[in-house]
Design a protein around this motif. Sequence first.
Motif, PDB file in Angstrom:
ATOM      1  N   THR A 205       0.843  -1.350   0.045  1.00 23.40           N
ATOM      2  CA  THR A 205      -0.058  -0.108   0.028  1.00 23.40           C
ATOM      3  C   THR A 205       1.013   1.334   0.109  1.00 23.40           C
ATOM      4  O   THR A 205       0.318   2.386  -0.106  1.00 23.40           O
ATOM      5  CB  THR A 205      -0.896  -0.060   1.185  1.00 23.40           C
ATOM      6  N   LEU A 206       2.169   1.129   0.262  1.00 23.15           N
ATOM      7  CA  LEU A 206       2.991   2.342   0.349  1.00 23.15           C
ATOM      8  C   LEU A 206       3.701   2.338  -0.888  1.00 23.15           C
ATOM      9  O   LEU A 206       4.620   1.645  -0.909  1.00 23.15           O
ATOM     10  CB  LEU A 206       3.565   2.173   1.442  1.00 23.15           C
ATOM     11  N   SER A 229       3.240   7.930  -1.282  1.00 20.95           N
ATOM     12  CA  SER A 229       1.767   7.526  -1.377  1.00 20.95           C
ATOM     13  C   SER A 229       1.302   6.239  -0.576  1.00 20.95           C
ATOM     14  O   SER A 229       2.064   5.545  -0.634  1.00 20.95           O
ATOM     15  CB  SER A 229       1.295   7.408  -3.092  1.00 20.95           C
ATOM     16  N   LYS A 230       0.007   6.489  -0.271  1.00 22.07           N
ATOM     17  CA  LYS A 230      -0.609   5.218   0.435  1.00 22.07           C
ATOM     18  C   LYS A 230      -1.917   5.141  -0.264  1.00 22.07           C
ATOM     19  O   LYS A 230      -2.712   5.745  -0.368  1.00 22.07           O
ATOM     20  CB  LYS A 230      -0.750   5.515   2.105  1.00 22.07           C
ATOM     21  N   LYS A 231      -2.067   3.675  -0.381  1.00 24.62           N
ATOM     22  CA  LYS A 231      -3.362   3.011  -1.227  1.00 24.62           C
ATOM     23  C   LYS A 231      -4.169   2.681  -0.080  1.00 24.62           C
ATOM     24  O   LYS A 231      -3.695   1.716   0.733  1.00 24.62           O
ATOM     25  CB  LYS A 231      -2.897   2.248  -2.235  1.00 24.62           C
TER      26      LYS A 231
END
Length: 232
Positions: A205-206, A229-231
């Motif tokens: 996620t990162l 960015s993080k999802k």
Amino acid sequence: VQGSNLALALAWEKGKTTWGIIGQSFEGSYTTSHTADVGGSVLTVNSAGDLKQRDAGLFARHRPDDSGRYWQALVKGGQSKNEFKADNAHGGSRFRSDRDLFGLSLGGGFVKETAPNRSLESYQHLVYTRLGSDRVTDSIGRLVAGVRRTVEREGKPSFYAGAALDYEFRGKTGATIDGDKADGANLKGLSGVVEVGFSARQSDTLTLEGALYGYAGKKEGLAGSLTLSKKF
């Protein structure tokens, strides 16, 4: 211009379109020199100042099919604060300008896979920015076109390199100094841009991304960016 920019964005997908909101904060300083027509006299103006800018906007990126083509748009608004000092043969002027900002960007591109884990992207963007108040007005129009080559590696950071042409076809500044209208610098012209960057996935996620840009021509200098960015 020397300064730093902090941007925070939130994006989500709906169908074939990615929507998002973004907020940015910039603080920096600048120096410039140009000739200006003030009260009928042509003067050489050396200026310096401190700039603070805050803006927020909405962006969208649409992929109509699986061909690699995409379209994107950004609209934003905000405030810009400028502490300005201009020196000339008549002693110069100082003022503070608080201006409203409006920006619009429209463009698209095409990503083609040239080999396994390798792709070539071409893109074009039309960018318009206006900063206005009762004392200072800047109106800037730019057309940017370029290509970018990306190499992806399984389980390792991916790298890219590219080149672009940045043509400023509308770039006029103006101001009112001590009651006289002053024509500012004409910013029209062509610049070349080269870029190198990387994207490193830290987890599922990162992702950490970085880039370095070099400018030559009407604009000259270096710029860099670092994005985390993080999802969800």
